[in-house]
Scaffold this active site. Structure first.
Site, mmCIF file in Angstrom:
data_model
loop_
_atom_site.group_PDB
_atom_site.id
_atom_site.type_symbol
_atom_site.label_atom_id
_atom_site.label_comp_id
_atom_site.label_asym_id
_atom_site.label_seq_id
_atom_site.Cartn_x
_atom_site.Cartn_y
_atom_site.Cartn_z
ATOM 1 N N HIS A 71 30.846 34.744 31.882
ATOM 2 C CA HIS A 71 32.301 34.855 31.986
ATOM 3 C C HIS A 71 32.854 34.986 30.579
ATOM 4 O O HIS A 71 32.683 34.091 29.743
ATOM 5 C CB HIS A 71 32.915 33.632 32.674
ATOM 6 C CG HIS A 71 34.405 33.726 32.815
ATOM 7 N ND1 HIS A 71 35.010 34.288 33.922
ATOM 8 C CD2 HIS A 71 35.412 33.354 31.981
ATOM 9 C CE1 HIS A 71 36.328 34.253 33.766
ATOM 10 N NE2 HIS A 71 36.590 33.679 32.605
ATOM 11 N N CYS A 72 33.498 36.115 30.307
ATOM 12 C CA CYS A 72 34.031 36.384 28.971
ATOM 13 C C CYS A 72 35.399 35.723 28.823
ATOM 14 O O CYS A 72 36.369 36.113 29.491
ATOM 15 C CB CYS A 72 34.136 37.895 28.741
ATOM 16 S SG CYS A 72 34.739 38.315 27.091
ATOM 17 N N LEU A 73 35.488 34.734 27.957
ATOM 18 C CA LEU A 73 36.754 34.042 27.740
ATOM 19 C C LEU A 73 37.753 34.913 26.996
ATOM 20 O O LEU A 73 38.965 34.734 27.133
ATOM 21 C CB LEU A 73 36.507 32.749 26.967
ATOM 22 C CG LEU A 73 35.663 31.688 27.684
ATOM 23 C CD1 LEU A 73 35.421 30.501 26.775
ATOM 24 C CD2 LEU A 73 36.336 31.240 28.972
#
Length: 218
Positions: A71-73
């Protein structure tokens, strides 16, 4: 790429895998644990589905993502089978852009003052005369280093048919800095020529859904 990454479906799994009879599997099939090809299938209580292998539930997106990578913040978006290639392209673009900007900054700092001849004069110029350009150059170099490291990690995983979370067998991927012993895993030892071909094939072919052939239930 940033706009597409922030809006494109990463590969959310909304349906359960199918059994031999063509019906969707449920929690009873998982509890029975009598599938011949479906060993390791799990029931996601949050999504109420039996997702295919190499699928993980993201508690931030509240969805199961097939071929889950991470999950790319920064983009507030999961990276999965539908947008992993786009994410790699985005990393390449960022690497090139930051390196070009740092090079242009360096050319500006060294060419607009003819008398700069040694390292001391260069450092003096960086600190006293062009602080903002100097800061932008350094920040772009730091960004390049971080993004390039992430890109290398992604390419290393893709060359083995893995994501940053799952390996080819559906187990946890033993990537950079992992404590998992890779010496006994044959799937982690692949000729470099084949690994390069795997990356090329991944980048040139369109993303495909995981093979959803029916799971044989005894």
């Amino acid at each position: 790429p940033i706009w597409r990454m922030s809006t494109q479906d990463p590969g959310v799994c909304e349906d359960s895998v199918l059994g031999k009879d063509g019906q969707a599997l449920d929690i009873e099939d998982v509890a029975a644990d009598n599938s011949k090809e479906g060993k390791g299938l799990k029931f996601c209580a949050a999504c109420v589905v039996v997702p295919p292998p190499r699928t993980k539930h993201c508690h931030i997106c509240e969805a199961c993502v097939e071929d889950f990578d991470h999950h790319c913040l920064w983009l507030h978006r999961c990276v999965g089978y539908l947008n992993l290639r786009l994410f790699v392209l985005l990393l390449l673009i960022v690497c090139v852009a930051t390196l070009l900007f740092a090079h242009a900054s360096w050319r500006y700092l060294t060419l607009h003052e003819v008398q700069v001849k040694n390292l001391y004069e260069v450092v003096t110029l960086l600190i006293h005369k062009e602080p903002w350009v100097s800061w932008l150059m350094v920040s772009n170099l730091l960004t390049f280093g971080f993004v390039f490291w992430v890109l290398l990690e992604k390419l290393a995983a893709l060359s083995l048919g893995c994501t940053s979370y799952f390996d080819a067998a559906g187990d946890r991927y033993a990537g950079f800095g992992s404590l998992v012993d890779r010496s006994q895993r044959k799937d982690y030892h692949m000729p470099w020529k084949q690994r390069c071909l795997n990356i090329l094939n991944f980048m040139l072919t369109a993303p495909r859904r995981i093979n959803r052939k029916p799971i044989t239930i005894a």
